[in-house]
Write a protein that holds these residues in place. Structure first.
Motif, PDB file in Angstrom:
ATOM      1  N   LEU A 174      47.603 -24.196 -38.829  1.00 25.59           N
ATOM      2  CA  LEU A 174      46.288 -23.797 -39.326  1.00 25.59           C
ATOM      3  C   LEU A 174      45.848 -22.463 -38.734  1.00 25.59           C
ATOM      4  O   LEU A 174      45.275 -21.623 -39.432  1.00 25.59           O
ATOM      5  CB  LEU A 174      45.265 -24.907 -38.997  1.00 25.59           C
ATOM      6  N   THR A 175      46.132 -22.254 -37.440  1.00 29.59           N
ATOM      7  CA  THR A 175      45.668 -21.028 -36.798  1.00 29.59           C
ATOM      8  C   THR A 175      46.707 -19.918 -36.833  1.00 29.59           C
ATOM      9  O   THR A 175      46.543 -18.895 -36.191  1.00 29.59           O
ATOM     10  CB  THR A 175      45.286 -21.304 -35.328  1.00 29.59           C
ATOM     11  N   GLY A 176      47.788 -20.129 -37.588  1.00 27.87           N
ATOM     12  CA  GLY A 176      48.725 -19.041 -37.810  1.00 27.87           C
ATOM     13  C   GLY A 176      49.747 -18.830 -36.711  1.00 27.87           C
ATOM     14  O   GLY A 176      50.496 -17.860 -36.743  1.00 27.87           O
ATOM     15  N   VAL A 177      49.782 -19.732 -35.716  1.00 26.88           N
ATOM     16  CA  VAL A 177      50.813 -19.601 -34.683  1.00 26.88           C
ATOM     17  C   VAL A 177      52.187 -19.840 -35.312  1.00 26.88           C
ATOM     18  O   VAL A 177      53.144 -19.130 -35.034  1.00 26.88           O
ATOM     19  CB  VAL A 177      50.561 -20.600 -33.532  1.00 26.88           C
ATOM     20  N   HIS A 178      52.275 -20.863 -36.176  1.00 23.78           N
ATOM     21  CA  HIS A 178      53.489 -21.108 -36.952  1.00 23.78           C
ATOM     22  C   HIS A 178      53.209 -20.747 -38.414  1.00 23.78           C
ATOM     23  O   HIS A 178      52.162 -21.117 -38.928  1.00 23.78           O
ATOM     24  CB  HIS A 178      53.871 -22.595 -36.944  1.00 23.78           C
ATOM     25  N   PRO A 179      54.152 -20.073 -39.070  1.00 18.37           N
ATOM     26  CA  PRO A 179      53.984 -19.902 -40.517  1.00 18.37           C
ATOM     27  C   PRO A 179      54.227 -21.232 -41.224  1.00 18.37           C
ATOM     28  O   PRO A 179      55.032 -22.042 -40.766  1.00 18.37           O
ATOM     29  CB  PRO A 179      55.071 -18.877 -40.877  1.00 18.37           C
ATOM     30  N   ARG A 180      53.498 -21.468 -42.313  1.00 20.67           N
ATOM     31  CA  ARG A 180      53.689 -22.754 -43.005  1.00 20.67           C
ATOM     32  C   ARG A 180      54.741 -22.598 -44.090  1.00 20.67           C
ATOM     33  O   ARG A 180      54.971 -21.496 -44.602  1.00 20.67           O
ATOM     34  CB  ARG A 180      52.367 -23.237 -43.585  1.00 20.67           C
ATOM     35  N   ASP A 181      55.354 -23.709 -44.463  1.00 22.98           N
ATOM     36  CA  ASP A 181      56.392 -23.668 -45.496  1.00 22.98           C
ATOM     37  C   ASP A 181      55.828 -23.960 -46.871  1.00 22.98           C
ATOM     38  O   ASP A 181      56.402 -23.555 -47.873  1.00 22.98           O
ATOM     39  CB  ASP A 181      57.508 -24.666 -45.151  1.00 22.98           C
ATOM     40  N   ALA A 182      54.741 -24.716 -46.927  1.00 27.90           N
ATOM     41  CA  ALA A 182      54.091 -24.970 -48.213  1.00 27.90           C
ATOM     42  C   ALA A 182      52.689 -25.449 -47.928  1.00 27.90           C
ATOM     43  O   ALA A 182      52.350 -25.817 -46.807  1.00 27.90           O
ATOM     44  CB  ALA A 182      54.863 -26.027 -49.005  1.00 27.90           C
ATOM     45  N   GLY A 183      51.862 -25.466 -48.990  1.00 29.48           N
ATOM     46  CA  GLY A 183      50.515 -25.977 -48.840  1.00 29.48           C
ATOM     47  C   GLY A 183      49.478 -24.876 -48.847  1.00 29.48           C
ATOM     48  O   GLY A 183      49.802 -23.691 -48.731  1.00 29.48           O
ATOM     49  N   THR A 184      48.215 -25.281 -49.018  1.00 26.12           N
ATOM     50  CA  THR A 184      47.136 -24.310 -49.068  1.00 26.12           C
ATOM     51  C   THR A 184      46.085 -24.646 -48.031  1.00 26.12           C
ATOM     52  O   THR A 184      45.886 -25.801 -47.672  1.00 26.12           O
ATOM     53  CB  THR A 184      46.450 -24.308 -50.448  1.00 26.12           C
ATOM     54  N   ILE A 185      45.446 -23.611 -47.515  1.00 25.87           N
ATOM     55  CA  ILE A 185      44.302 -23.777 -46.626  1.00 25.87           C
ATOM     56  C   ILE A 185      43.140 -23.049 -47.279  1.00 25.87           C
ATOM     57  O   ILE A 185      43.253 -21.876 -47.614  1.00 25.87           O
ATOM     58  CB  ILE A 185      44.584 -23.165 -45.239  1.00 25.87           C
ATOM     59  N   ARG A 186      42.051 -23.758 -47.511  1.00 22.23           N
ATOM     60  CA  ARG A 186      40.872 -23.134 -48.101  1.00 22.23           C
ATOM     61  C   ARG A 186      39.697 -23.262 -47.163  1.00 22.23           C
ATOM     62  O   ARG A 186      39.502 -24.293 -46.528  1.00 22.23           O
ATOM     63  CB  ARG A 186      40.488 -23.825 -49.414  1.00 22.23           C
ATOM     64  N   MET A 187      38.928 -22.175 -47.101  1.00 24.49           N
ATOM     65  CA  MET A 187      37.690 -22.220 -46.339  1.00 24.49           C
ATOM     66  C   MET A 187      36.577 -21.892 -47.309  1.00 24.49           C
ATOM     67  O   MET A 187      36.631 -20.862 -47.989  1.00 24.49           O
ATOM     68  CB  MET A 187      37.735 -21.194 -45.207  1.00 24.49           C
ATOM     69  N   PRO A 247      45.769 -17.257 -42.100  1.00 29.94           N
ATOM     70  CA  PRO A 247      45.744 -16.575 -40.804  1.00 29.94           C
ATOM     71  C   PRO A 247      47.156 -16.245 -40.329  1.00 29.94           C
ATOM     72  O   PRO A 247      48.062 -17.064 -40.453  1.00 29.94           O
ATOM     73  CB  PRO A 247      45.095 -17.589 -39.857  1.00 29.94           C
ATOM     74  N   ARG A 248      47.325 -15.040 -39.790  1.00 35.27           N
ATOM     75  CA  ARG A 248      48.643 -14.619 -39.314  1.00 35.27           C
ATOM     76  C   ARG A 248      48.853 -14.960 -37.848  1.00 35.27           C
ATOM     77  O   ARG A 248      49.962 -15.195 -37.413  1.00 35.27           O
ATOM     78  CB  ARG A 248      48.813 -13.113 -39.504  1.00 35.27           C
ATOM     79  N   ASP A 249      47.786 -14.940 -37.067  1.00 35.41           N
ATOM     80  CA  ASP A 249      47.893 -15.311 -35.662  1.00 35.41           C
ATOM     81  C   ASP A 249      46.531 -15.785 -35.178  1.00 35.41           C
ATOM     82  O   ASP A 249      45.575 -15.823 -35.950  1.00 35.41           O
ATOM     83  CB  ASP A 249      48.416 -14.133 -34.823  1.00 35.41           C
ATOM     84  N   VAL A 250      46.472 -16.124 -33.889  1.00 31.98           N
ATOM     85  CA  VAL A 250      45.234 -16.690 -33.352  1.00 31.98           C
ATOM     86  C   VAL A 250      44.068 -15.717 -33.537  1.00 31.98           C
ATOM     87  O   VAL A 250      42.960 -16.112 -33.901  1.00 31.98           O
ATOM     88  CB  VAL A 250      45.417 -17.050 -31.867  1.00 31.98           C
ATOM     89  N   ALA A 251      44.338 -14.434 -33.298  1.00 27.16           N
ATOM     90  CA  ALA A 251      43.280 -13.442 -33.420  1.00 27.16           C
ATOM     91  C   ALA A 251      42.797 -13.361 -34.865  1.00 27.16           C
ATOM     92  O   ALA A 251      41.596 -13.236 -35.126  1.00 27.16           O
ATOM     93  CB  ALA A 251      43.787 -12.079 -32.948  1.00 27.16           C
ATOM     94  N   ASP A 252      43.745 -13.449 -35.784  1.00 24.82           N
ATOM     95  CA  ASP A 252      43.404 -13.396 -37.198  1.00 24.82           C
ATOM     96  C   ASP A 252      42.569 -14.625 -37.580  1.00 24.82           C
ATOM     97  O   ASP A 252      41.573 -14.519 -38.308  1.00 24.82           O
ATOM     98  CB  ASP A 252      44.703 -13.342 -38.019  1.00 24.82           C
ATOM     99  N   ALA A 253      42.970 -15.778 -37.073  1.00 24.25           N
ATOM    100  CA  ALA A 253      42.210 -16.999 -37.320  1.00 24.25           C
ATOM    101  C   ALA A 253      40.790 -16.842 -36.785  1.00 24.25           C
ATOM    102  O   ALA A 253      39.812 -17.254 -37.409  1.00 24.25           O
ATOM    103  CB  ALA A 253      42.894 -18.190 -36.658  1.00 24.25           C
ATOM    104  N   GLN A 254      40.701 -16.218 -35.619  1.00 25.95           N
ATOM    105  CA  GLN A 254      39.390 -15.972 -35.017  1.00 25.95           C
ATOM    106  C   GLN A 254      38.531 -15.106 -35.936  1.00 25.95           C
ATOM    107  O   GLN A 254      37.356 -15.381 -36.138  1.00 25.95           O
ATOM    108  CB  GLN A 254      39.604 -15.274 -33.670  1.00 25.95           C
ATOM    109  N   ARG A 255      39.153 -14.075 -36.518  1.00 23.28           N
ATOM    110  CA  ARG A 255      38.424 -13.226 -37.455  1.00 23.28           C
ATOM    111  C   ARG A 255      37.976 -14.016 -38.675  1.00 23.28           C
ATOM    112  O   ARG A 255      36.932 -13.759 -39.250  1.00 23.28           O
ATOM    113  CB  ARG A 255      39.300 -12.042 -37.888  1.00 23.28           C
TER     114      ARG A 255
END
Lengths: 503, 325
Positions: free
Chosen positions: A56-69, A76-84
């Motif tokens: 969810l926070t982009g530490v691992h790239p996902r293989d499938a699925g969607t995240i909606r906010m 998110p690409r990484d923790v900082a991106d998730a923070q943004r």
């Protein structure tokens, strides 16, 4: 109290898949977080909780699925991106800087500036205001490390929220807090909930789930078990959601032996424990008997094993072996007494990855003989050959590093290490964790065989059906305390009831 | 008083007690003349120690400082005397070289994840070797500018002279304090020294800061070399051996934790003054061998390291108080 049900969800994860080499860590998992709710994310070790958070926070790239906010897809690409993207995470071990002041920790990287210099006064004033908002009046110039872990935890939350988080993930924040500090943290969580922040709360303490969560989502083996409102979820049902009951039929053969003969128990612990580590417990184990140890993650199972093996020193109590008082202050003492221990974490506490299969197997035996009396190579080869045959260890070459073996074979080699010392009492911590189904059944058959040969065994497992399959007695732990000892007709239901009973 | 300031207070107490002791023993001691000489004599060590403070605050170490000073003096002597390069241009050149040298060390430390100890040890050999490469002789610098700069001084009440090099050192200390406490760079240095991984998670630019720290240290070592060159009017490749250790000692006596994350540039200034005080005492006494300076500094170092350890243990025992609103 549940969050408003008619508003669109704050965060919606659908069909999330994450593969690691050889493992499907997340198998089409759905997760929904509403604004203004505390949502417990539950599951035993390896259930996929942390993988879900990391994906969810982009530490691992996902293989499938969607995240909606708020209905819009995010990636998110990484923790900082998730923070943004306004998703903040606070981990179990506080990831702030104890040497910096509270104010510096809150504002690191975004300090208020004045004439090109950091405006310390404005920063401290703002920090004091922020912490007041969490019900804490503290001197913001004091180094963070001088506060209790709970306050540090709240400062970490304050930083995450102040970076404009709408989703706050708390990953086992209560693991190192005492009861009063937990209450303080919960007060903070309720405060944030009232502000409309969605909180994902990972814990393995059932009481805490019932104290603070509105809803829960349970994962097991990377799959979604279910999402429920906590208000109408009985404890027993929650425990059964977490532990599941899906052992293959063949492993269920309850070939339980007749109660072993009388005489003094082989090992007897009396009032054995250490403050803050594990409540004192009494436990007797006879030769030819398997005692199962059950409980949720963090309930004190591994702690029991480590105390019983002398890997952790007991503060109170005594231990007697075959009726005579014994000294058990280190693993060396334990080995001398004829104890063996296969730890839970094979990789870091068990195998020595770079050494060969042979060297790993003879390690404990050699250690007991002392380094001045090396085991002749011919004898080593004999021992290794015997156990490879006996335990069916599939190694192309026993001279190759043990890390090249599969998990099940590593486990069997570890078992061989202790069996080679001809122990009287063997402690197995999660012997079937992370190994495939075939090897699983084999380990269980092996445990039964060792018991029939007169060994005393203590086996820790989170798979209750497995415990039932080989244990005559089961010790149940909760909150670092032995709460029940089940004797006679042990069943999964009885164990679950004992685990779920509220404290 | 906050426990954070205890090491600093202890250092200050040692300085005051030492000064009183000297003043009572030698009537001429408490004068601006002695103060002026002390500042002038220790100017180059002090300047280098400011850079070392940042390095140690970040949890690192810089062993190349003494060699960079020596290289600088040799480079200046060769450039000014043998090549005829104007002194100020030579100063600028050598500062640029030192800065690049430090940046390279910082880059190695960051991108190759090498321990600072090893990288700067290599840097120490490299800089020292490079100065031998330029010349093995001690070359005097006779340029008239050196004489003129040597005459620049502020006359203090009581007949003491605050020389140019002393003023440079005081300015560097002032700038160091501003940099440490009033800029983002300073905050980032403390953050990295506290916990590199956490700092990274909190968004501190680790790469830029690490390179900056070692660049700062080497540049200040270059400046210290210029000051040393002005002070001795010579360039010699064996000069300033072991100065890196003197600066580390000053930083630690000044209350900075060798493990990083805690300390003050001002503390380093006190540390330098204490070392200077000991030297001055020995000069005044006249019968003591100069090696007593080393022994005294050694004793102080032990005392301060133990003090820090005790304070840290005390910290973890007593959490700070928080009032509920």
């Amino acid at each position: 109290m549940t969050g408003p049900a008619d508003t669109p969800p704050l965060l919606r994860i659908e069909g999330l898949v994450k593969r690691f080499p050889g493992v499907l860590a997340l198998d089409h998992v759905d997760f929904t977080l509403r604004a203004g709710e505390v949502h417990g994310l539950l599951g035993e070790n390896g259930a996929g909780k942390s993988t879900l958070i990391k994906t969810l926070t982009g530490v691992h790239p996902r293989d499938a699925g969607t995240i909606r906010m708020d209905g819009a897809e995010i990636a998110p690409r990484d923790v900082a991106d998730a923070q943004r993207l306004r998703i903040g995470t606070v981990y179990q071990e506080v990831n702030l800087l104890p040497n910096l002041s509270v104010a510096q920790n809150l504002f690191l990287g975004r300090e208020p500036m004045r004439f090109g210099f950091v405006d310390g006064r404005a920063m401290r004033r703002a920090a004091r205001e922020i912490m007041r908002g969490y019900g804490l009046d503290l001197d913001p110039a004091t180094p963070l490390g001088q506060f209790s872990v709970a306050v540090q935890q709240i400062v970490a939350i304050a930083r995450a929220v102040d970076l404009s988080a709408r989703v706050l993930i708390l990953d086992e924040p209560t693991a190192s807090l005492d009861a009063q500090e937990v209450a303080q943290l919960f007060a903070t969580m309720r405060l944030l909930k009232a502000r409309g922040i969605g909180i994902v709360f990972i814990t393995h303490f059932l009481d805490q789930v019932y104290a603070v969560c509105d809803r829960i989502t349970v994962l097991r083996n990377g799959r979604l078990v279910g999402e429920r409102a906590i208000a109408d979820l009985p404890r027993l049902e929650l425990v059964s959601m977490m532990l599941g009951r899906e052992l293959a039929e063949e492993e269920r053969q309850t070939a339980r032996a007749a109660p072993p003969s009388g005489g003094p128990p082989l090992v007897a612990f009396k009032g054995y424990g250490r403050r803050g580590y594990l409540e004192p417990f009494d436990l007797e184990i006879r030769a030819g008997e398997v005692v199962g140890v059950a409980g949720l993650l963090g309930s004190g199972r591994t702690e029991t094993a480590k105390l019983a093996f002398g890997a952790e020193r007991a503060g109170t109590g005594a231990v007697a072996v075959a009726g005579t008082a014994a000294r058990l202050r280190s693993p060396r003492d334990a080995a001398r007494l004829g104890f063996g221990y296969c730890p839970e974490d094979r990789k870091t506490e068990g195998i020595v990855g770079e050494l060969s299969v042979r060297e790993n197997i003879v390690l404990a035996l050699q250690a007991r003989r002392g380094w001045l009396a090396p085991l002749p190579r011919r004898e080593q080869d004999e021992i290794v050959a015997r156990f490879v045959r006996l335990l069916d260890i599939r190694a192309a070459d026993t001279e190759r590093p043990i890390q090249t073996l599969s998990g099940g074979n590593q486990q069997k080699a570890l078992l061989a290490r202790w069996l080679a010392t001809e122990p009287r009492f063997l402690i197995l911590d999660e012997p079937t964790r992370g190994i495939d189904v075939g090897a699983h059944a084999e380990i269980i058959r092996l445990i039964n065989r060792l018991r029939a040969n007169g060994l005393a065994l203590m086996v820790i497992s989170s798979e209750l059906e497995e415990i039932v399959a080989y244990s005559r007695r089961v010790v149940v732990l909760r909150d670092r305390r032995h709460v029940a000892e089940l004797d006679g007709e042990v069943s999964v239901e009885r164990i679950m009831t004992a685990i779920a009973a509220s404290a | 008083m906050s426990r954070r300031f205890m090491p600093l207070a202890a250092t200050l107490a040692v300085l005051i007690a030492g000064t009183l002791f000297c003043a009572l023993q030698f009537p001429n001691f408490a004068s601006t003349r002695v103060l002026g000489n002390l500042l002038t004599d220790n100017a180059f060590v002090g300047i280098a120690a400011v850079g070392m403070t940042f390095v140690i605050l970040s949890g690192g170490i810089d062993l190349s400082v003494g060699s960079v000073i020596a290289f600088t003096t040799v480079f200046l002597a060769v450039a000014i005397e043998q090549l005829g390069i104007p002194p100020f241009l030579a100063f600028a050149l050598v500062l640029a070289i030192a800065g690049l040298f430090g940046a390279a060390m910082g880059a190695l430390i960051h991108w190759f994840r090498l321990p600072p100890f090893i990288v700067t040890l290599a840097g120490m050999f490299l800089a020292r070797g490079a100065s031998f490469l330029l010349t093995t002789d001690s070359i005097p610098v006779n340029h008239p500018l050196y004489g003129e700069l040597g005459d620049v001084a502020i006359r203090m009440a009581g007949g003491g002279r605050l020389s140019l090099v002393a003023m440079v050192m005081l300015a560097v200390f002032a700038a160091g304090m501003v940099l440490a406490h009033l800029t983002r760079f300073g905050a980032n240095v403390y953050a990295i020294g506290g916990n590199r991984v956490s700092a990274e998670l909190m968004g501190v630019p680790i790469a830029r800061t690490t390179v900056g720290i070692y660049m700062l240290s080497s540049t200040l070592a270059g400046l210290a070399g210029i000051v040393f060159s002005l002070y001795t009017s010579a360039g010699y490749s064996l000069a300033a051996t072991g100065v890196e250790l003197d600066t580390i000692a000053a930083v630690v006596i000044g209350g900075t934790l060798l493990t990083g994350g805690q300390g003050y540039v001002f503390g380093t200034f006190i540390g330098i003054l204490i070392q200077g005080l000991i030297q001055t005492y020995i000069t005044f006494d006249g019968t003591l061998s100069s090696w007593w300076t080393k022994i005294a500094v050694g004793v102080l170092l032990f005392a301060f390291i133990v003090l820090q350890r005790v304070l840290i243990l005390g910290w973890s025992a007593r959490p700070a108080t928080v009032a509920r609103v």
